[in-house]
Design an enzyme around this catalytic site. Sequence first.
Site, PDB file in Angstrom:
ATOM      1  N   SER A 178       1.198  -1.522  -0.024  1.00 29.66           N
ATOM      2  CA  SER A 178       0.190  -0.216  -0.115  1.00 29.66           C
ATOM      3  C   SER A 178       1.239   1.473   0.038  1.00 29.66           C
ATOM      4  CB  SER A 178      -1.124  -0.109   1.305  1.00 29.66           C
ATOM      5  OG  SER A 178       0.184   0.515   2.464  1.00 29.66           O
ATOM      6  N   ASP A 179       0.219   2.247  -0.503  1.00 25.22           N
ATOM      7  CA  ASP A 179       1.151   3.202  -0.398  1.00 25.22           C
ATOM      8  C   ASP A 179       0.648   3.846   1.537  1.00 25.22           C
ATOM      9  OD1 ASP A 179       2.326   6.424  -0.585  1.00 25.22           O
ATOM     10  OD2 ASP A 179       1.273   6.814  -2.038  1.00 25.22           O
ATOM     11  N   TRP A 180       1.623   4.880   1.632  1.00 24.08           N
ATOM     12  CA  TRP A 180       1.413   5.049   4.004  1.00 24.08           C
ATOM     13  C   TRP A 180       0.252   5.361   4.301  1.00 24.08           C
ATOM     14  CZ3 TRP A 180       5.395   3.281   0.764  1.00 24.08           C
ATOM     15  CH2 TRP A 180       6.238   3.380   1.506  1.00 24.08           C
ATOM     16  N   ALA A 182      -2.432   4.231   3.356  1.00 23.29           N
ATOM     17  CA  ALA A 182      -3.798   4.146   2.171  1.00 23.29           C
ATOM     18  C   ALA A 182      -4.362   2.375   2.402  1.00 23.29           C
ATOM     19  CB  ALA A 182      -3.055   3.622   0.388  1.00 23.29           C
TER      20      ALA A 182
END
Length: 313
Positions: A178-180, A182
């Site tokens: 995941s993006d941070w 997300a």
Amino acid sequence: AGGFRTYWTELVGTVTCWPSLLSLGASWDPGLVQRFGAALGAEFSGKGANTILGPSINVHRVARNGRNFEYLSGEDPFLGARLAERYVRGVQSQGVMSVMKHFVFNSQETHRNSESSVVDDKTAWELYYPPFQAAVDAGIAGVMCSYNKVNGSFACANGNRLHRDLKTRMGFRGFVQSDWGATHAMSIAEGLDEEMPIPEDFPLNKTSPYWYSLANLQGQDLDVPAGDIIAALAKVGVLGQAGAYCTPPCEAELRANVTSDAHAALARDAATASIVLLQNERATLPIDTTAVRTIAVVGAASVGAKVPFAKAG
């Protein structure tokens, strides 16, 4: 995706300042991008890192998107596909994993944590997917899913995009992170392998739970996500390779000077190649150095060190 991030002032000057990926896209030069990728991978490896969060390859949809500068594809899926492949091959030739992002349809920074990109399958495969498919075909190790929603479902919990499209139809065999911050649910079944959380004291923390905590992982089938991550490590040569990564806090590696004259020259060549003159009706180029004595540089770049104006040839 465009250079090792100098979080602390003492790191400034120890890495190369490369042109943005959008600039590299404007070069239309796959060979240049691969040379850049190899140099970039070497610098990350020298800093003790085994992963690069790049290439950024979303095809531009919104002209004012705040992250357009870091997307290698620009507005063209064919160009993005050609360059994404070379970026991946260059980076991973140095034993560093490449993670393409942001999957998928991450077209604006405004309301990025809540906006929903509505895209039908035909448009997705013909316009937005080609750079990602090319990176998959090049053997990319990882994918980062984005903050936005896709057709109403968050990208990092969207089984249609992660499991069906990416892992099944595209044939991706690496890990999805995941993006941070997300993640919004336990999404292993949807295709998410790794959650990148935001620490409680981080300014962007949304006070959301860590979904992939030990408590929440009880009873989950972890063979698939663990296997995806281990396979990516093995594919690039990180797994079991002495010196492929450092033991935190990695202070000696972080302080190491990994730039070089050769990398600086490559950065200059890349910046030069990215300058595109749409029309040369007034014979502006080549510049007549006998007539032009000075060139005005406007903006943030104007406060940098002065560089002598070099004559052609």
